[in-house]
Design a protein around this motif. Structure first.
Motif, mmCIF file in Angstrom:
data_model
loop_
_atom_site.group_PDB
_atom_site.id
_atom_site.type_symbol
_atom_site.label_atom_id
_atom_site.label_comp_id
_atom_site.label_asym_id
_atom_site.label_seq_id
_atom_site.Cartn_x
_atom_site.Cartn_y
_atom_site.Cartn_z
ATOM 1 N N THR A 24 -17.553 -1.428 25.774
ATOM 2 C CA THR A 24 -17.336 -0.112 26.363
ATOM 3 C C THR A 24 -16.016 -0.025 27.128
ATOM 4 O OG1 THR A 24 -19.720 0.135 26.550
ATOM 5 C CG2 THR A 24 -18.367 1.660 27.815
ATOM 6 N N ASP A 25 -15.769 -0.959 28.019
ATOM 7 C CA ASP A 25 -14.547 -0.899 28.827
ATOM 8 C C ASP A 25 -13.295 -1.118 27.982
ATOM 9 O OD1 ASP A 25 -15.821 -0.249 31.205
ATOM 10 O OD2 ASP A 25 -16.158 -2.345 31.735
ATOM 11 N N GLU A 26 -13.412 -1.901 26.930
ATOM 12 C CA GLU A 26 -12.280 -2.097 26.020
ATOM 13 C C GLU A 26 -11.984 -0.790 25.268
ATOM 14 O OE1 GLU A 26 -10.921 -4.967 22.300
ATOM 15 O OE2 GLU A 26 -12.826 -5.357 23.316
ATOM 16 N N ALA A 27 -13.023 -0.089 24.857
ATOM 17 C CA ALA A 27 -12.845 1.202 24.174
ATOM 18 C C ALA A 27 -12.185 2.212 25.110
ATOM 19 C CB ALA A 27 -14.192 1.724 23.679
ATOM 20 N N ASP A 38 -9.816 7.722 34.405
ATOM 21 C CA ASP A 38 -10.381 8.835 35.147
ATOM 22 C C ASP A 38 -11.853 8.557 35.466
ATOM 23 O OD1 ASP A 38 -10.047 11.910 35.796
ATOM 24 O OD2 ASP A 38 -11.951 11.693 34.716
ATOM 25 N N GLU A 39 -12.275 8.854 36.691
ATOM 26 C CA GLU A 39 -13.650 8.586 37.114
ATOM 27 C C GLU A 39 -14.666 9.375 36.286
ATOM 28 O OE1 GLU A 39 -16.476 9.070 41.068
ATOM 29 O OE2 GLU A 39 -14.312 8.994 41.332
ATOM 30 N N PHE A 40 -14.357 10.631 35.992
ATOM 31 C CA PHE A 40 -15.257 11.455 35.190
ATOM 32 C C PHE A 40 -15.438 10.844 33.800
ATOM 33 C CE2 PHE A 40 -16.017 15.019 32.253
ATOM 34 C CZ PHE A 40 -17.180 15.543 32.804
ATOM 35 N N LEU A 41 -14.349 10.426 33.189
ATOM 36 C CA LEU A 41 -14.402 9.782 31.874
ATOM 37 C C LEU A 41 -15.241 8.515 31.935
ATOM 38 C CD1 LEU A 41 -11.689 9.291 29.275
ATOM 39 C CD2 LEU A 41 -12.599 7.246 30.333
ATOM 40 N N TYR A 42 -14.976 7.675 32.918
ATOM 41 C CA TYR A 42 -15.704 6.416 33.080
ATOM 42 C C TYR A 42 -17.201 6.665 33.243
ATOM 43 C CZ TYR A 42 -16.966 1.815 34.866
ATOM 44 O OH TYR A 42 -17.549 0.580 35.042
ATOM 45 N N ASP A 43 -17.556 7.591 34.131
ATOM 46 C CA ASP A 43 -18.969 7.891 34.373
ATOM 47 C C ASP A 43 -19.643 8.456 33.128
ATOM 48 O OD1 ASP A 43 -18.785 7.028 36.996
ATOM 49 O OD2 ASP A 43 -18.528 9.041 37.824
ATOM 50 N N LEU A 44 -18.938 9.311 32.408
ATOM 51 C CA LEU A 44 -19.503 9.918 31.209
ATOM 52 C C LEU A 44 -19.780 8.862 30.145
ATOM 53 C CD1 LEU A 44 -20.350 12.503 29.757
ATOM 54 C CD2 LEU A 44 -17.956 12.900 29.191
ATOM 55 N N VAL A 45 -18.825 8.013 29.887
ATOM 56 C CA VAL A 45 -19.004 6.975 28.865
ATOM 57 C C VAL A 45 -20.124 6.014 29.258
ATOM 58 C CG1 VAL A 45 -17.916 5.006 27.694
ATOM 59 C CG2 VAL A 45 -16.648 7.140 28.007
ATOM 60 N N HIS A 46 -20.053 5.495 30.476
ATOM 61 C CA HIS A 46 -21.068 4.526 30.890
ATOM 62 C C HIS A 46 -22.443 5.182 31.040
ATOM 63 C CE1 HIS A 46 -18.948 0.722 31.380
ATOM 64 N NE2 HIS A 46 -17.875 1.476 31.615
ATOM 65 N N GLY A 47 -22.480 6.423 31.474
ATOM 66 C CA GLY A 47 -23.753 7.128 31.597
ATOM 67 C C GLY A 47 -24.425 7.331 30.253
ATOM 68 N N VAL A 48 -23.641 7.709 29.255
ATOM 69 C CA VAL A 48 -24.202 7.885 27.907
ATOM 70 C C VAL A 48 -24.718 6.553 27.379
ATOM 71 C CG1 VAL A 48 -23.632 8.430 25.506
ATOM 72 C CG2 VAL A 48 -22.867 9.942 27.338
ATOM 73 N N ILE A 49 -23.943 5.499 27.547
ATOM 74 C CA ILE A 49 -24.360 4.178 27.058
ATOM 75 C C ILE A 49 -25.641 3.724 27.754
ATOM 76 C CG2 ILE A 49 -23.731 1.722 26.968
ATOM 77 C CD1 ILE A 49 -22.154 3.401 24.957
ATOM 78 N N GLN A 50 -25.707 3.865 29.073
ATOM 79 C CA GLN A 50 -26.861 3.391 29.831
ATOM 80 C C GLN A 50 -28.125 4.203 29.565
ATOM 81 O OE1 GLN A 50 -25.396 3.502 33.856
ATOM 82 N NE2 GLN A 50 -24.188 1.653 33.612
ATOM 83 N N ASN A 51 -27.982 5.459 29.218
ATOM 84 C CA ASN A 51 -29.141 6.334 29.030
ATOM 85 C C ASN A 51 -29.332 6.743 27.573
ATOM 86 O OD1 ASN A 51 -29.975 6.943 31.948
ATOM 87 N ND2 ASN A 51 -27.775 7.307 31.957
#
Length: 125
Positions: A24-27, A38-51
């Motif tokens: 995820t972080d590499e992508a 960007d914090e919004f981008l980071y939260d969106l990507v990780h939030g989708v992956i986690q949920n």
């Protein structure tokens, strides 16, 4: 970074994680191309992956005449992102999440992707 741009970059990062064996972080690093994440981008990507499992089920429950596995990867990614925003991001009104998802579907998907995404997300509201 504007939220629309962050959503586009989040889509690209999530799509990479689906189509290849990339972390995820590499992508995210690939799509920001040396810029600050960007914090919004980071939260969106990780939030989708986690949920993802919960989001996939919610989307599946609102599909008519389709099964989740049959959806194209573009539509899956866009729907997951919008579902995440609708369920977990209180700063984003559902209608904004839907409108942004439709635009992403138009940019990255097929001719009818925007209409399809709109139909599914409208039912989810």
């Amino acid at each position: 970074m504007k939220r629309r741009t962050a959503r586009e970059k989040a889509f690209q990062a999530l799509f990479q994680t689906i189509t290849s064996d990339i972390e995820t972080d590499e992508a995210i690093a690939h799509v920001v191309e040396g810029q600050e994440v960007d914090e919004f981008l980071y939260d969106l990507v990780h939030g989708v992956i986690q949920n993802r499992d919960e989001l996939d089920q919610w989307i599946s429950d609102n599909l008519d005449n389709w099964t989740f596995p049959r959806l194209a990867k573009v539509e899956k990614t866009v729907l997951r992102m919008a579902a995440y925003e609708m369920r977990y991001n209180e700063d984003v009104p559902s209608q904004v999440a839907i409108n942004e998802a439709i635009e992403l579907a138009k940019i990255f998907g097929e001719d009818e992707s925007g209409k399809f995404v709109n139909g599914v997300l409208s039912k989810m509201v």
